[in-house]
Every structure is written in C-alpha cells, then in structure tokens.
Design a protein around this motif. Structure first.
Motif, PDB file in Angstrom:
ATOM      1  N   UNK A 119       6.694  60.657  48.036  1.00  0.00           N
ATOM      2  CA  UNK A 119       4.896  59.888  47.941  1.00  0.00           C
ATOM      3  C   UNK A 119       6.023  59.394  46.785  1.00  0.00           C
ATOM      4  N   UNK A 120       5.940  59.303  45.738  1.00  0.00           N
ATOM      5  CA  UNK A 120       6.461  58.602  44.564  1.00  0.00           C
ATOM      6  C   UNK A 120       6.901  57.545  44.276  1.00  0.00           C
ATOM      7  N   UNK A 121       8.752  58.407  45.084  1.00  0.00           N
ATOM      8  CA  UNK A 121       9.365  57.736  45.427  1.00  0.00           C
ATOM      9  C   UNK A 121       9.445  56.260  45.994  1.00  0.00           C
ATOM     10  N   UNK A 122       8.491  56.272  47.171  1.00  0.00           N
ATOM     11  CA  UNK A 122       8.366  55.862  47.845  1.00  0.00           C
ATOM     12  C   UNK A 122       7.308  54.001  47.635  1.00  0.00           C
ATOM     13  N   UNK A 123       6.319  54.572  47.203  1.00  0.00           N
ATOM     14  CA  UNK A 123       5.489  53.648  46.623  1.00  0.00           C
ATOM     15  C   UNK A 123       6.729  53.311  45.332  1.00  0.00           C
ATOM     16  N   UNK A 124       7.236  53.955  44.799  1.00  0.00           N
ATOM     17  CA  UNK A 124       7.685  52.702  43.397  1.00  0.00           C
ATOM     18  C   UNK A 124       8.640  52.021  43.963  1.00  0.00           C
ATOM     19  N   UNK A 125      10.041  52.274  45.122  1.00  0.00           N
ATOM     20  CA  UNK A 125      10.600  51.458  45.747  1.00  0.00           C
ATOM     21  C   UNK A 125       9.845  50.604  46.449  1.00  0.00           C
ATOM     22  N   UNK A 126       8.858  50.754  46.673  1.00  0.00           N
ATOM     23  CA  UNK A 126       7.968  49.648  47.196  1.00  0.00           C
ATOM     24  C   UNK A 126       7.424  48.322  46.298  1.00  0.00           C
ATOM     25  N   UNK A 127       7.191  49.416  45.377  1.00  0.00           N
ATOM     26  CA  UNK A 127       6.693  48.354  44.116  1.00  0.00           C
ATOM     27  C   UNK A 127       7.842  47.370  43.436  1.00  0.00           C
ATOM     28  N   UNK A 128       9.129  47.659  43.730  1.00  0.00           N
ATOM     29  CA  UNK A 128      10.245  47.717  42.639  1.00  0.00           C
ATOM     30  C   UNK A 128      10.710  45.968  43.734  1.00  0.00           C
ATOM     31  N   UNK A 129      10.840  46.584  44.569  1.00  0.00           N
ATOM     32  CA  UNK A 129      11.685  45.440  46.110  1.00  0.00           C
ATOM     33  C   UNK A 129      10.041  44.413  46.662  1.00  0.00           C
ATOM     34  N   UNK A 130       9.264  44.126  46.509  1.00  0.00           N
ATOM     35  CA  UNK A 130       7.903  43.509  46.154  1.00  0.00           C
ATOM     36  C   UNK A 130       7.865  42.813  45.364  1.00  0.00           C
ATOM     37  N   UNK A 131       7.978  43.698  43.217  1.00  0.00           N
ATOM     38  CA  UNK A 131       8.905  42.322  42.645  1.00  0.00           C
ATOM     39  C   UNK A 131       9.855  41.984  42.734  1.00  0.00           C
ATOM     40  N   UNK A 132      10.922  41.830  43.336  1.00  0.00           N
ATOM     41  CA  UNK A 132      12.048  41.376  43.422  1.00  0.00           C
ATOM     42  C   UNK A 132      11.540  40.460  44.322  1.00  0.00           C
ATOM     43  N   UNK A 133      10.969  40.008  45.167  1.00  0.00           N
ATOM     44  CA  UNK A 133      11.264  39.751  45.981  1.00  0.00           C
ATOM     45  C   UNK A 133       9.966  38.059  45.988  1.00  0.00           C
ATOM     46  N   UNK A 134       8.855  38.748  44.845  1.00  0.00           N
ATOM     47  CA  UNK A 134       7.906  38.206  43.946  1.00  0.00           C
ATOM     48  C   UNK A 134       8.683  37.014  43.750  1.00  0.00           C
ATOM     49  N   UNK A 135       9.732  37.768  42.570  1.00  0.00           N
ATOM     50  CA  UNK A 135      10.523  36.554  42.164  1.00  0.00           C
ATOM     51  C   UNK A 135      11.727  35.596  42.196  1.00  0.00           C
ATOM     52  N   UNK A 136      12.138  36.362  43.301  1.00  0.00           N
ATOM     53  CA  UNK A 136      13.090  35.608  44.230  1.00  0.00           C
ATOM     54  C   UNK A 136      11.835  34.334  44.887  1.00  0.00           C
ATOM     55  N   UNK A 137      11.139  34.663  44.862  1.00  0.00           N
ATOM     56  CA  UNK A 137      10.491  33.528  45.880  1.00  0.00           C
ATOM     57  C   UNK A 137       9.952  32.557  44.882  1.00  0.00           C
ATOM     58  N   UNK A 138       9.651  32.617  43.474  1.00  0.00           N
ATOM     59  CA  UNK A 138       9.065  31.793  42.058  1.00  0.00           C
ATOM     60  C   UNK A 138      10.908  31.839  42.183  1.00  0.00           C
ATOM     61  N   UNK A 139      11.633  31.600  41.811  1.00  0.00           N
ATOM     62  CA  UNK A 139      12.838  31.330  41.811  1.00  0.00           C
ATOM     63  C   UNK A 139      13.550  30.150  42.693  1.00  0.00           C
ATOM     64  N   UNK A 140      13.285  30.515  43.814  1.00  0.00           N
ATOM     65  CA  UNK A 140      13.352  29.648  44.596  1.00  0.00           C
ATOM     66  C   UNK A 140      12.930  28.097  44.930  1.00  0.00           C
ATOM     67  N   UNK A 141      11.433  28.495  44.556  1.00  0.00           N
ATOM     68  CA  UNK A 141       9.957  27.466  45.072  1.00  0.00           C
ATOM     69  C   UNK A 141      10.378  26.908  43.588  1.00  0.00           C
ATOM     70  N   UNK A 142      11.162  27.391  42.368  1.00  0.00           N
ATOM     71  CA  UNK A 142      11.454  26.163  41.331  1.00  0.00           C
ATOM     72  C   UNK A 142      13.294  25.410  41.532  1.00  0.00           C
ATOM     73  N   UNK A 143      13.731  25.544  42.532  1.00  0.00           N
ATOM     74  CA  UNK A 143      15.471  25.117  42.684  1.00  0.00           C
ATOM     75  C   UNK A 143      14.918  24.268  43.859  1.00  0.00           C
ATOM     76  N   UNK A 144      13.454  24.210  44.960  1.00  0.00           N
ATOM     77  CA  UNK A 144      13.312  23.341  45.096  1.00  0.00           C
ATOM     78  C   UNK A 144      12.466  22.351  45.008  1.00  0.00           C
TER      79      UNK A 144
END
Length: 144
Positions: A119-144
């Motif tokens: 469970x720790x592995x699953x939720x840790x990987x979920x949080x890492x993926x969520x933060x990466x998606x959030x970071x990429x979304x912000x990056x795409x918004x500033x480029x556009x």
C-alpha cells in the motif's frame, strides 16, 4: 456504466491480484514449507486485508473528491484504524483459539507487513505521478 477513476480501477485491480497471489503463496508456504502449520483461520487473514484495502481506496477516493487537502490526515487515520482493529482481531482470535495462536499471529504479522509495503508503494507512486502530471500541466500552460 459506473463512473470509476483510473487510479481507483488500477488500485482495485492490483489489490485483487496481490491478494490472490499473497493468499496462494501463503497457503503454499504453510502447506509445504512449514507442514503442519496451516490453521483453520488462515483464509480469514487475506480476506481481512483485502476488504480493508477496498475500504481504504473508497475512502481515499471520496476524500480526493471532497477534501483533497486532508488526504494525508486520512491516510494516517486509516493506518491507525487498521492497526487498532488488527490488534483487537488478533487478540480475540488468539484468546478464542489458543492452540493456533502462534501460527495465526506470525502469519497475520507477515501479511500486515507485506500489505503495508504494498500500500505504501502504491500510494507513493500515485503521489509521484500526480505531482509529475501537475508539473507538466503547469509547464504546458506557461508555454501556451
């Protein structure tokens, strides 16, 4: 069609597969590697952890939708509830079925630790993926 998030579907699928594999491996170990140590209450252990995992994912999903800022608090609360409930169940079983107490306790602790890691592995990987998606979304918004 039932509305179910991708994360929830992934967790339920992985959790189900993990429960089946861990239950089967545990039974094989108790039957063949430790003959004579299989006990009547064994099936209860994987079922308990599976049901608690399902309860957890539904609670996390509800929290994600209604109070995402409290996700860490909910995670800690669920871990505490799981620990307290597990202690109560282990005590009741060990008092009720004394001759199987040692085998039950060692098997239950093994499952507890294995599920804690999973469970720790699953939720840790979920949080890492969520933060990466959030970071990429912000990056795409500033480029556009």
């Amino acid at each position: 069609m039932v509305n179910i998030s991708k994360t929830k579907r992934n967790f339920i699928g992985l959790h189900t597969l993990f429960a089946i594999l861990s239950a089967a491996i545990g039974a094989v170990i108790l039957h063949f590697a430790l003959p004579g140590h299989y006990f009547g209450g064994y099936p209860f252990i994987p079922v308990y952890f599976y049901l608690f995992g399902l309860f957890s994912i539904y609670m996390f999903d509800a929290c994600r939708l209604h109070a995402p800022q409290r996700m860490l608090l909910l995670y800690l609360a669920i871990k505490m509830v799981k620990m307290i409930l597990s202690i109560i169940l282990v005590l009741i079983y060990c008092l009720a079925v004394r001759e199987e107490a040692k085998a039950f306790l060692l098997t239950f602790i093994s499952f507890y630790l294995i599920y804690l890691i999973f469970e720790t592995w699953f939720f840790f990987s979920f949080e890492v993926n969520r933060k990466l998606k959030k970071k990429n979304k912000k990056k795409n918004e500033t480029v556009a």
